[in-house]
Design an enzyme around this catalytic site. Sequence first.
Site, short mmCIF file in Angstrom:
data_model
loop_
_atom_site.label_atom_id
_atom_site.label_comp_id
_atom_site.label_asym_id
_atom_site.label_seq_id
_atom_site.Cartn_x
_atom_site.Cartn_y
_atom_site.Cartn_z
CB SER A 18 -0.99 0.00 1.16
OG SER A 18 -0.34 0.28 2.38
CG MET A 102 8.34 -8.17 5.30
SD MET A 102 8.14 -6.84 6.51
CE MET A 102 8.06 -7.79 8.02
CG HIS A 121 9.31 1.42 12.16
ND1 HIS A 121 9.39 0.04 12.01
CD2 HIS A 121 9.02 1.64 13.47
CE1 HIS A 121 9.17 -0.54 13.17
NE2 HIS A 121 8.93 0.41 14.08
C1 GRF Z 1 3.84 -0.61 6.80
O1 GRF Z 1 3.17 -0.55 8.03
C2 GRF Z 1 5.24 -0.04 6.94
O2 GRF Z 1 5.30 1.00 7.86
C3 GRF Z 1 6.03 -1.23 7.44
O3 GRF Z 1 5.50 -2.33 6.75
C4 GRF Z 1 4.14 -2.05 6.40
C5 GRF Z 1 4.03 -2.25 4.92
O4 GRF Z 1 2.72 -2.10 4.47
N1 GRF Z 1 7.46 -1.04 7.22
P1 GRF Z 1 2.44 -1.97 2.92
O5 GRF Z 1 3.03 -3.24 2.27
O6 GRF Z 1 3.12 -0.75 2.42
O7 GRF Z 1 0.96 -1.92 2.77
#
Ligand code: GRF
Length: 215
Positions: A18, A102, A121
């Site tokens: 997202s 990740m 974050h």
């Molecule tokens: C988000 O909450 C970001 O802050 C963290 O991982 C999540 C990723 O969400 N690092 P998305 O894949 O961008 O929806």
Amino acid sequence: MALKQKSRILFLASGRGSNFEALARAIQSGAIRSAEAVALVSNRKEAPALDIARKLGVPTTVLDQTTFRGKSGKFDRESYSLALADTLTAYAPDWVCLAGYMLLLPPEIVHQWTSKIINIHPSLLPLFPGLRAQAQALKAGAKETGCTVHLVSEEMDAGPILEQSRLEIQPNDTEESLTQRLLPLEHQTYIKALDRVCNSGFQIVSGKVVWSSRN
Ligand code: GRF
């Protein structure tokens, strides 16, 4: 007057995407000025972020981490890191945006791209680094939390802060509700930070970001 070259933005994502979608759309609409999305790279071939990129016409590269295995059958971090380094070099980005990526980046890549890799974050760093930051904030009884866009350093969820936004925690918040309420704030904050990064200079002074101009 010579036209300003667009900043080349490469995204790294492992999942939902997202933040990637919000940034890529903001680049395409011009809300983030002077930027182009040159690629989305994912370590997971089934990452929904890849479908979003295809829909938006952003080139994709998959470095499927399950195919990088050593003799023991375990993840071969070294060969994966080399492939990632080659991919980054080939796309020659000005900025690398982590968007729900990740895997920890290897120190060699962090060094090669010092102050060029950006992460978001979901907490007010340095509070609550690591996984499930929203749950950590609730468990600590924090009255507020937020999100942080920062430059990536070797340590996880550390590095000079580019932008932060705050959000009040409600008494009835759960990890899920807080995560949901934070997400739009993450998107706005990341868009603001990336626009600024692409259009203002900064220096790192004593570990802090000092902006040189505001456009
Ligand atoms: C988000 O909450 C970001 O802050 C963290 O991982 C999540 C990723 O969400 N690092 P998305 O894949 O961008 O929806």
